[in-house]
Design a protein around this motif. Structure first.
Motif, short mmCIF file in Angstrom:
data_model
loop_
_atom_site.label_atom_id
_atom_site.label_comp_id
_atom_site.label_asym_id
_atom_site.label_seq_id
_atom_site.Cartn_x
_atom_site.Cartn_y
_atom_site.Cartn_z
N VAL A 198 0.84 -1.21 0.00
CA VAL A 198 0.00 0.00 0.00
C VAL A 198 0.87 1.25 0.00
O VAL A 198 0.61 2.21 -0.74
N PHE A 199 1.91 1.25 0.82
CA PHE A 199 2.82 2.39 0.92
C PHE A 199 3.45 2.69 -0.44
O PHE A 199 3.49 3.85 -0.88
N GLU A 200 3.92 1.64 -1.12
CA GLU A 200 4.56 1.85 -2.42
C GLU A 200 3.57 2.25 -3.50
O GLU A 200 3.86 3.11 -4.34
N LYS A 201 2.39 1.64 -3.50
CA LYS A 201 1.39 2.03 -4.49
C LYS A 201 1.02 3.51 -4.37
O LYS A 201 0.76 4.18 -5.38
N LEU A 202 0.99 4.01 -3.15
CA LEU A 202 0.63 5.42 -2.92
C LEU A 202 1.81 6.36 -3.13
O LEU A 202 1.66 7.57 -2.95
N ARG A 203 2.96 5.82 -3.47
CA ARG A 203 4.17 6.61 -3.75
C ARG A 203 4.52 7.55 -2.59
O ARG A 203 4.96 8.69 -2.80
#
Length: 438
Positions: A201-206
């Motif tokens: 989730v953290f990476e998808k939200l950049r």
């Protein structure tokens, strides 16, 4: 030749009384797939069955006869008026799997007369359900207001989540994460998979150090703390007072108070805006389908131009079914819960002018997650009974085992949808290809 379906009607014409086992047969479509015994000494079903249902009291058959199906069976089981042998109550997965062909039918008027004559009319009067059961939908309207009003949503969340933080610690494990984990391999531990979910989730939200994240329906603050440890400023919101208290204490213990906050608040009451990202992990199921426009509109209103949002929720495998949960789930687990297909969710997002960038189905991941929670409940059964009564623990065992089967059989799915709030010129503000590690 007389069958289970018409035997009660024949007996009614003859004035014959039915045994408890015969009453049970009357309520079924076809023969029972497992053994059933009863307090009157009667029995039915395969004698070599590994599993046995035992109706121990008149109240047990009252529950089953007055609410044929999952609700009546659950009432009898949770109250202790019906027991199941051959399985641990913390994880009745194999038992429910064996009962997969058990299907109830609505008895005819003549069959009901026979049942009433057999049991005695007094025995078929409605009796109070187990205390773990919440009110039916129509009663909730009268006492708590219209579905998905702030007051009624708060009561629904209180019913499910304000059980005992200690109980949840035993079942969920150290992560205190009550949402689907993301596995890289079936051999991963639950903690590895939950950490991986937050990483995804953290990476998808950049997200980067210094960014601002709003996490609505934040539970015990797992996403909040994950992001804060990486320099992101986070506000989380939950309607559960116990969750908020636990999360705030954990935030303080981990030295994150300058970056993280979990509020005991309806997400609709968060005043801040211009967030770089909004995450919703396991909240949509509680929102109500008719509220999707305002729900996704809220996300849009809280984002800066170019900001990203991620919606993670349980869905139907199609967009045709009724949205309401079954009676057992509605009365014992998620009052007022509603599910639709991912297509409906994506359509609602797009109708508000938000752009969908990516979506994926994590159905099998939730089956794996539920398996681990069930194991935790079994392994910590005695400790869990120090936190909650046995009936409540049984509810959780039933619920998690049943949901595990639901995900495995594609009755339900789990989808993550990633999107962006476009700027006025609709310029592309993200990389051309997915930027996260799957």
């Amino acid at each position: 030749m007389t069958t289970f379906k018409d035997r009660s009607e024949v007996f009614a014409e003859l004035g014959t009384k039915l045994s408890i086992a015969e009453i049970f047969e009357t309520l079924l479509e076809g023969p029972p797939p497992i053994r059933l015994t009863a307090y009157d000494g009667s029995a039915t079903g395969p004698e070599d069955s590994q599993y046995v249902l035992d109706i121990k009291t008149p109240r047990g058959i009252n529950y089953v006869a007055t609410a044929p199906g999952d609700l009546g069976m659950a009432r009898a089981y949770i109250s202790g008026d019906m027991t199941a042998t051959g399985v641990h109550p913390g994880d009745p997965y194999e038992f429910l799997k064996a009962m997969g062909e058990l299907k109830f039918r609505r008895p005819s008027a003549l069959a009901l007369v026979t049942i009433a004559r057999s049991l005695g009319w007094e025995r078929l009067k409605p009796v109070p359900p187990p205390p773990q059961e919440t009110l039916p939908r129509w009663r909730r309207i009268a006492l708590e207001g219209l579905r998905h009003s702030k007051a009624r949503d708060a009561e629904a969340i209180h019913h499910h989540y304000d059980v005992s933080n200690g109980f949840y610690e035993h079942v969920l494990g150290p992560s205190m994460t009550y949402t689907c984990a993301v596995y890289g391999d079936e051999k991963w531990t639950l903690e590895q998979a939950q950490e991986n979910k937050y990483r995804l989730v953290f990476e998808k939200l950049r997200l980067e150090e210094g960014d601002r994240l709003l996490d609505i329906g934040c539970g015990w603050g797992g996403m909040v703390r994950y992001a804060a440890k990486r320099g992101v400023k986070v506000i989380g919101a939950t309607l559960s007072a116990e969750q908020a208290q636990w999360a705030q204490q954990k935030i303080a213990e981990e030295g994150l108070t300058e970056l993280a906050e979990v509020r005991h608040s309806d997400y609709r009451d968060i005043p801040e805006g211009q967030f770089d990202a909004v995450s919703s992990i396991g909240l949509t199921e509680h929102i109500g389908v008719q509220n999707y426009p305002s729900y996704f509109g809220f996300m849009k209103g809280k984002l800066r131009d170019g900001g990203l949002f991620l919606n993670h929720c349980i869905t139907r495998p199609d967009n045709l079914r009724t949205t309401k949960a079954g009676d057992f789930i509605d009365r014992y687990v998620f009052p007022d819960g509603e599910l639709v297909g991912s297509g409906r969710i994506i359509s609602e997002i797009q109708n508000l002018g938000l752009e969908v960038l990516h979506e994926e189905n994590l159905r099998e991941h939730y089956a794996l997650t539920l398996h681990e929670w069930g194991k935790n409940l079994v392994e910590n059964w005695d400790a869990c009974l120090e936190e909650v009564d046995e009936g409540t623990a049984k509810v959780w065992g039933l619920y998690m085992a049943g949901c595990r089967l639901g995900f495995q059989h594609n009755v339900v799915q789990l989808h993550q949808v990633l999107g962006v709030k476009l700027s006025a010129d609709s310029s592309w503000t993200v990389p051309l290809r997915p930027w996260w590690t799957a």
